[in-house]
Every structure is written in structure tokens, then in C-alpha cells.
Write an enzyme that holds these catalytic residues in place. Structure first.
Site, PDB file in Angstrom:
ATOM      1  N   GLU A   1      36.418  18.325  22.839  1.00  0.00           N
ATOM      2  CA  GLU A   1      35.485  17.613  23.711  1.00  0.00           C
ATOM      3  C   GLU A   1      34.056  18.137  23.600  1.00  0.00           C
ATOM      4  O   GLU A   1      33.227  17.870  24.459  1.00  0.00           O
ATOM      5  CB  GLU A   1      35.955  17.728  25.173  1.00  0.00           C
TER       6      GLU A   1
ATOM      7  N   HIS B   1      35.160  21.132  32.466  1.00  0.00           N
ATOM      8  CA  HIS B   1      35.976  19.922  32.322  1.00  0.00           C
ATOM      9  C   HIS B   1      37.420  20.310  32.596  1.00  0.00           C
ATOM     10  O   HIS B   1      37.927  21.267  32.006  1.00  0.00           O
ATOM     11  CB  HIS B   1      35.838  19.335  30.916  1.00  0.00           C
TER      12      HIS B   1
ATOM     13  N   HIS C   1      41.621  18.922  33.844  1.00  0.00           N
ATOM     14  CA  HIS C   1      42.618  17.889  34.096  1.00  0.00           C
ATOM     15  C   HIS C   1      43.293  18.198  35.433  1.00  0.00           C
ATOM     16  O   HIS C   1      44.522  18.228  35.527  1.00  0.00           O
ATOM     17  CB  HIS C   1      43.657  17.860  32.975  1.00  0.00           C
TER      18      HIS C   1
ATOM     19  N   TYR D   1      31.784  12.970  53.894  1.00  0.00           N
ATOM     20  CA  TYR D   1      30.410  13.352  53.548  1.00  0.00           C
ATOM     21  C   TYR D   1      30.322  14.352  52.395  1.00  0.00           C
ATOM     22  O   TYR D   1      29.281  14.478  51.745  1.00  0.00           O
ATOM     23  CB  TYR D   1      29.665  13.885  54.780  1.00  0.00           C
TER      24      TYR D   1
ATOM     25  N   HIS E   1      42.034  10.534  32.481  1.00  0.00           N
ATOM     26  CA  HIS E   1      41.744  11.775  31.747  1.00  0.00           C
ATOM     27  C   HIS E   1      41.583  12.978  32.675  1.00  0.00           C
ATOM     28  O   HIS E   1      42.324  13.946  32.568  1.00  0.00           O
ATOM     29  CB  HIS E   1      40.478  11.560  30.903  1.00  0.00           C
TER      30      HIS E   1
ATOM     31  N   TYR F   1      19.349  21.954  52.125  1.00  0.00           N
ATOM     32  CA  TYR F   1      20.152  23.152  52.339  1.00  0.00           C
ATOM     33  C   TYR F   1      20.174  24.023  51.088  1.00  0.00           C
ATOM     34  O   TYR F   1      20.041  25.241  51.136  1.00  0.00           O
ATOM     35  CB  TYR F   1      21.581  22.761  52.718  1.00  0.00           C
TER      36      TYR F   1
END
Length: 221
Positions: A83, A102, A104, A123, A165, A218
Site C-alpha cells: 500500500e 492504515h 484492518h 460529536y 478494506h 481546543y
């Protein structure tokens, strides 16, 4: 070894992928922006190796123009994660991205199979940077098409789902990118629970804009 700190960081958080169950076995990948031999690029996990076996020399450096340098790393015998392309494109398109996670993760992956954005049912969605969390359209892993789809889903955002994915998140350092990935997984977990009771009531766009301002202030305060 040059850039030992960056390589060790990648290993540390790669192991955390397994330890926290954010990404099981060899799935997912980690990268951090950096320089090597005066080239700007990133350090990324290699392809096909168990995270607990990684050594600093296993971590692969790719420049931001790696298409031209393809033969260099291929001939080195060190293959980067399959990837690598979307990591490279995120760094090229998002100057604020210093690290990428990344994974899974179970609930984010499950939600991604529905190929829909996560609406503002809570939120905490704002932590990803927008009023919802987009889901990048499906494309084969490692492909240029997937990379384009992810960049589109990350417009004005720091995290997104990847259809059928998983998820991807970035931050100003690996700790924050990893924490955001954990937040996305938790949000997906809560969303799955909420859906068992029917369609949740979503916050309005006006309310989400207030929250996005509060989150921004914040973090800058």
C-alpha cells in the site's frame, strides 16, 4: 544506521497494531515522513513480515518521487508495503501529514463494507476533521485508483474508511495518527451498536460546525 529513530518508531507502532488488535497478524501498515540522502520521503513497513520480527534495517525508505526510484528499492531486495502508493500520495497532498496508520480494524472494516459515510451520530466524528467520516470508493489494494479514491475521501479530513478494506488515518506524529485510528475504530464500534436499535438521530450540520470549531480551538490552545 541513519534515521534510526524513525525506523524504531515505525516498528514500535507496527507492533501496537497487533497488541491493541487494531490490525491483526500482518494486516495494515505504518509510515512516518522523513529524509534520507537529502531526499524527502517516508519510512514504511515492509511487505509480508510479521511485525514482532521487524528490525530497523527492514523498514523501507521511499522518496516522494518513488516512481522514478522504483528499481532502486526493488533491486535492494526490500519490498515496501503493497500500500506504499497511497502513503506516498497522502504525504504529497497533505503537508500536515507527518505519519500514517492504515489498519484492518474489525468494526471499521465491517462498516466499510456498506460503502457509506459515517454520519454525525456522535460529536466525536469531528476528530476526523469533518461533519462525517467518508468512505473511499472501492479499488484493488495497492492500485493507483485506490490511492485517488482515498485522497478524495480525505478532502478536509484526517481519516476515512476504505470500502471493503479498512481505514486510514494521519496525524502530526505517529502517536496522534495511531490514536486517531483507535478513535475511528471506536466510533465504528459505537455506530454498529446504535444501528441495532434502528437509525440513530444525527446531529445537525450547524451543531457539527460548532463542534468542529471547538475541536480546532481546543487543539490549538
Amino acid at each position: 544506521m541513519n534515521n534510526l529513530k524513525e525506523r524504531e518508531l515505525v516498528i514500535e507502532f507496527s507492533i501496537k497494531l497487533n497488541e491493541t488488535n487494531l490490525s491483526p497478524l500482518r494486516s495494515g501498515n505504518i509510515s512516518v515522513r522523513g529524509f534520507e540522502d537529502n531526499k524527502e520521503g517516508f519510512f514504511i513497513t515492509p511487505s509480508g513480515k510479521k511485525y514482532e520480527t521487524l528490525k530497523p534495517e527492514d523498514i523501507v525508505f521511499l522518496s516522494l518521487d518513488e516512481e522514478k526510484d522504483f528499481l532502486a528499492w526493488f533491486n535492494s531486495g526490500k519490498n515496501p508495503s503493497s500500500e506504499w502508493r497511497f502513503h506516498q500520495d497522502i504525504y504529497k497532498n497533505k503537508w500536515e501529514a507527518k505519519a500514517i496508520v492504515h489498519s484492518h480494524s474489525p468494526h471499521a472494516t465491517a462498516v466499510s463494507t456498506h460503502r457509506k459515510s459515517i454520519p454525525p451520530f456522535h460529536y466525536m466524528i469531528a476528530l476526523a476533521g469533518g461533519e462525517d467520516i467518508k468512505c473511499a470508493e472501492y479499488a484493488t489494494f495497492g492500485s493507483h485508483e485506490l490511492s485517488v479514491n482515498i485522497i478524495n475521501a480525505l478532502k478536509d479530513r484526517k481519516a476515512c474508511l476504505m470500502a471493503n478494506h479498512g481505514q486510514v488515518a494521519f496525524g502530526e506524529n505517529l502517536s496522534k495518527a495511531f490514536e486517531l485510528a483507535q478513535e475511528v475504530e471506536n466510533i465504528c464500534y459505537q455506530y454498529v451498536i446504535a444501528l441495532k436499535m434502528g437509525q440513530p438521530k444525527n446531529l445537525s450540520l450547524a451543531e457539527m460546525n460548532k463542534i468542529l470549531d471547538k475541536v480546532k480551538n481546543y487543539k490549538s490552545g
